[in-house]
Write a protein that holds these residues in place. Structure first.
Motif, PDB file in Angstrom:
ATOM      1  N   ALA A 182       0.834  -1.200   0.000  1.00 49.18           N
ATOM      2  CA  ALA A 182       0.000   0.000   0.000  1.00 49.18           C
ATOM      3  C   ALA A 182       0.870   1.252   0.000  1.00 49.18           C
ATOM      4  O   ALA A 182       1.729   1.434   0.860  1.00 49.18           O
ATOM      5  N   GLY A 183       0.654   2.120  -0.984  1.00 50.91           N
ATOM      6  CA  GLY A 183       1.335   3.397  -1.022  1.00 50.91           C
ATOM      7  C   GLY A 183       2.788   3.357  -1.435  1.00 50.91           C
ATOM      8  O   GLY A 183       3.482   4.364  -1.290  1.00 50.91           O
ATOM      9  N   VAL A 184       3.291   2.206  -1.930  1.00 51.84           N
ATOM     10  CA  VAL A 184       4.690   2.145  -2.356  1.00 51.84           C
ATOM     11  C   VAL A 184       4.759   2.203  -3.881  1.00 51.84           C
ATOM     12  O   VAL A 184       3.777   1.913  -4.575  1.00 51.84           O
ATOM     13  N   ASP A 185       5.915   2.570  -4.398  1.00 52.62           N
ATOM     14  CA  ASP A 185       6.064   2.800  -5.831  1.00 52.62           C
ATOM     15  C   ASP A 185       6.071   1.498  -6.615  1.00 52.62           C
ATOM     16  O   ASP A 185       6.227   0.407  -6.067  1.00 52.62           O
ATOM     17  N   ARG A 186       5.876   1.629  -7.925  1.00 57.99           N
ATOM     18  CA  ARG A 186       5.803   0.467  -8.807  1.00 57.99           C
ATOM     19  C   ARG A 186       7.057  -0.409  -8.751  1.00 57.99           C
ATOM     20  O   ARG A 186       6.943  -1.629  -8.642  1.00 57.99           O
ATOM     21  N   PRO A 187       8.306   0.154  -8.819  1.00 57.16           N
ATOM     22  CA  PRO A 187       9.488  -0.715  -8.737  1.00 57.16           C
ATOM     23  C   PRO A 187       9.531  -1.547  -7.459  1.00 57.16           C
ATOM     24  O   PRO A 187       9.921  -2.720  -7.486  1.00 57.16           O
ATOM     25  N   SER A 188       9.111  -0.947  -6.337  1.00 61.97           N
ATOM     26  CA  SER A 188       9.111  -1.698  -5.084  1.00 61.97           C
ATOM     27  C   SER A 188       8.048  -2.798  -5.100  1.00 61.97           C
ATOM     28  O   SER A 188       8.258  -3.887  -4.562  1.00 61.97           O
ATOM     29  N   GLN A 189       6.902  -2.527  -5.727  1.00 64.21           N
ATOM     30  CA  GLN A 189       5.881  -3.559  -5.866  1.00 64.21           C
ATOM     31  C   GLN A 189       6.390  -4.725  -6.702  1.00 64.21           C
ATOM     32  O   GLN A 189       6.163  -5.892  -6.369  1.00 64.21           O
ATOM     33  N   GLU A 190       7.090  -4.404  -7.785  1.00 66.05           N
ATOM     34  CA  GLU A 190       7.624  -5.450  -8.656  1.00 66.05           C
ATOM     35  C   GLU A 190       8.702  -6.254  -7.940  1.00 66.05           C
ATOM     36  O   GLU A 190       8.754  -7.485  -8.067  1.00 66.05           O
ATOM     37  N   ALA A 191       9.566  -5.566  -7.183  1.00 66.89           N
ATOM     38  CA  ALA A 191      10.616  -6.268  -6.429  1.00 66.89           C
ATOM     39  C   ALA A 191      10.001  -7.182  -5.381  1.00 66.89           C
ATOM     40  O   ALA A 191      10.448  -8.314  -5.170  1.00 66.89           O
ATOM     41  N   PHE A 192       8.945  -6.701  -4.717  1.00 63.74           N
ATOM     42  CA  PHE A 192       8.261  -7.508  -3.714  1.00 63.74           C
ATOM     43  C   PHE A 192       7.635  -8.742  -4.349  1.00 63.74           C
ATOM     44  O   PHE A 192       7.738  -9.855  -3.817  1.00 63.74           O
ATOM     45  N   ALA A 193       6.981  -8.564  -5.501  1.00 65.29           N
ATOM     46  CA  ALA A 193       6.337  -9.688  -6.184  1.00 65.29           C
ATOM     47  C   ALA A 193       7.366 -10.734  -6.599  1.00 65.29           C
ATOM     48  O   ALA A 193       7.126 -11.946  -6.475  1.00 65.29           O
ATOM     49  N   ALA A 194       8.517 -10.291  -7.073  1.00 66.76           N
ATOM     50  CA  ALA A 194       9.572 -11.225  -7.475  1.00 66.76           C
ATOM     51  C   ALA A 194      10.084 -12.013  -6.273  1.00 66.76           C
ATOM     52  O   ALA A 194      10.319 -13.229  -6.353  1.00 66.76           O
ATOM     53  N   THR A 195      10.248 -11.321  -5.148  1.00 69.87           N
ATOM     54  CA  THR A 195      10.687 -11.995  -3.922  1.00 69.87           C
ATOM     55  C   THR A 195       9.672 -13.036  -3.481  1.00 69.87           C
ATOM     56  O   THR A 195      10.015 -14.174  -3.142  1.00 69.87           O
ATOM     57  N   MET A 196       8.397 -12.648  -3.487  1.00 66.99           N
ATOM     58  CA  MET A 196       7.352 -13.566  -3.057  1.00 66.99           C
ATOM     59  C   MET A 196       7.274 -14.782  -3.974  1.00 66.99           C
ATOM     60  O   MET A 196       7.040 -15.899  -3.512  1.00 66.99           O
ATOM     61  N   ALA A 197       7.476 -14.585  -5.269  1.00 69.30           N
ATOM     62  CA  ALA A 197       7.430 -15.706  -6.210  1.00 69.30           C
ATOM     63  C   ALA A 197       8.491 -16.741  -5.853  1.00 69.30           C
ATOM     64  O   ALA A 197       8.227 -17.952  -5.870  1.00 69.30           O
ATOM     65  N   ARG A 198       9.690 -16.282  -5.525  1.00 68.92           N
ATOM     66  CA  ARG A 198      10.775 -17.208  -5.150  1.00 68.92           C
ATOM     67  C   ARG A 198      10.425 -17.960  -3.867  1.00 68.92           C
ATOM     68  O   ARG A 198      10.643 -19.175  -3.754  1.00 68.92           O
ATOM     69  N   LEU A 199       9.903 -17.239  -2.884  1.00 76.05           N
ATOM     70  CA  LEU A 199       9.596 -17.854  -1.593  1.00 76.05           C
ATOM     71  C   LEU A 199       8.440 -18.849  -1.704  1.00 76.05           C
ATOM     72  O   LEU A 199       8.461 -19.911  -1.084  1.00 76.05           O
TER      73      LEU A 199
END
Length: 268
Positions: free
Chosen positions: A167-184
């Motif tokens: 919530a409220g974070v920029d697009r690059p951070s959302q993409e980085a978070f999604a990539a991390t979650m995919a690995r986990l």
């Protein structure tokens, strides 16, 4: 038969005079990624805060990892990222120090040997290993949120509960978070995540549970976004989540419940 990671049965929660949750049933099996959706005030945050022991149920039962909610829950196997909390420090703290505080739980008030290595490994998972020694107050809002996610990941949890992590974070951070979650998730992590919209995480969600007025009104396939609303070009920042408030380092405890209180948080 293996017990589910989360098993909520007939959960009722009152906050003051408000009957917020009204007979909620929720089961999350190991390896699932379940999104908790609903309008503001539907009870999403109340549900996850009750699941991780921050709030006490008025009625009903909650089991985590096969244990009734309470001291018997193996809290070291549970990670929690609360809603709209910043890692920026009123008292100077580095990213690594904030992450390392996630190693504290229950009666453990001293950091283990090798905490710096563990903190750096967790920061690497969210793409911030190069910021380990940087003061959190110098990081962007999106980077601070990723530090808090690393703080939950440092204990290598089996179950991760997140309350609107992007919530409220920029697009690059959302993409980085999604990539991390995919690995986990590929490694078997079980996730319950509160979201306002599926966004970058849409491809990871195996099931969606929708709350309305404190009751489950949908439990099944995730909703499909409207073409424009769900597109990558659609920047959707809601007024209630457009700013992440800055708080002191002493306020970034995992919760006010069994995981860790702000007052219990030891300094590295």
């Amino acid at each position: 038969m293996t017990a589910p990671a989360i098993d909520v049965r007939d959960l009722h929660v009152h906050l003051g005079a408000s009957h917020v949750l009204r007979g909620v049933d929720l089961r999350v099996d190991h390896g699932e990624v379940v999104a908790l959706l609903g309008a503001n005030g539907s009870g999403k945050s109340t549900l996850v805060r009750t699941v991780v022991g921050v709030l006490e149920p008025t009625r009903g039962e909650v089991d985590l990892l096969g244990h009734r909610l309470g001291d018997d829950v193996p809290w070291q196997r549970v990670g929690y990222v609360p809603q709209r909390v910043s890692a920026a420090a009123g008292v100077p703290s580095t990213a690594a120090e904030v992450v390392a505080s996630g190693l504290l739980h229950g009666r453990r008030l001293a950091l283990p040997r090798g905490w710096r290595r563990l903190a750096r490994e967790a920061l690497e998972q969210v793409g911030l290993a190069d910021r380990a020694g940087q003061a959190t107050g110098q990081l962007s809002g999106g980077q601070q949120q990723r530090v808090l996610i690393a703080r939950a990941l440092v204990r290598k949890p089996e179950l991760l509960v997140l309350d609107e992590p992007v919530a409220g974070v920029d697009r690059p951070s959302q993409e980085a978070f999604a990539a991390t979650m995919a690995r986990l998730v590929d490694d078997g992590l079980t996730v319950l995540v509160v979201l306002h919209e599926l966004g970058e995480l849409a491809g990871l969600i195996s099931r969606a549970v929708v709350l309305r007025h404190g009751q489950v009104v949908h439990d099944g396939a995730p909703p499909r976004p409207h073409a424009e609303h769900g597109s990558r070009e659609h920047e959707h920042v809601h007024p209630h989540t457009s700013e992440v408030p800055v708080v002191g380092a002493h306020d970034v405890g995992l919760s006010d419940g069994p995981l860790l209180t702000g007052e219990q948080e030891a300094r590295p």
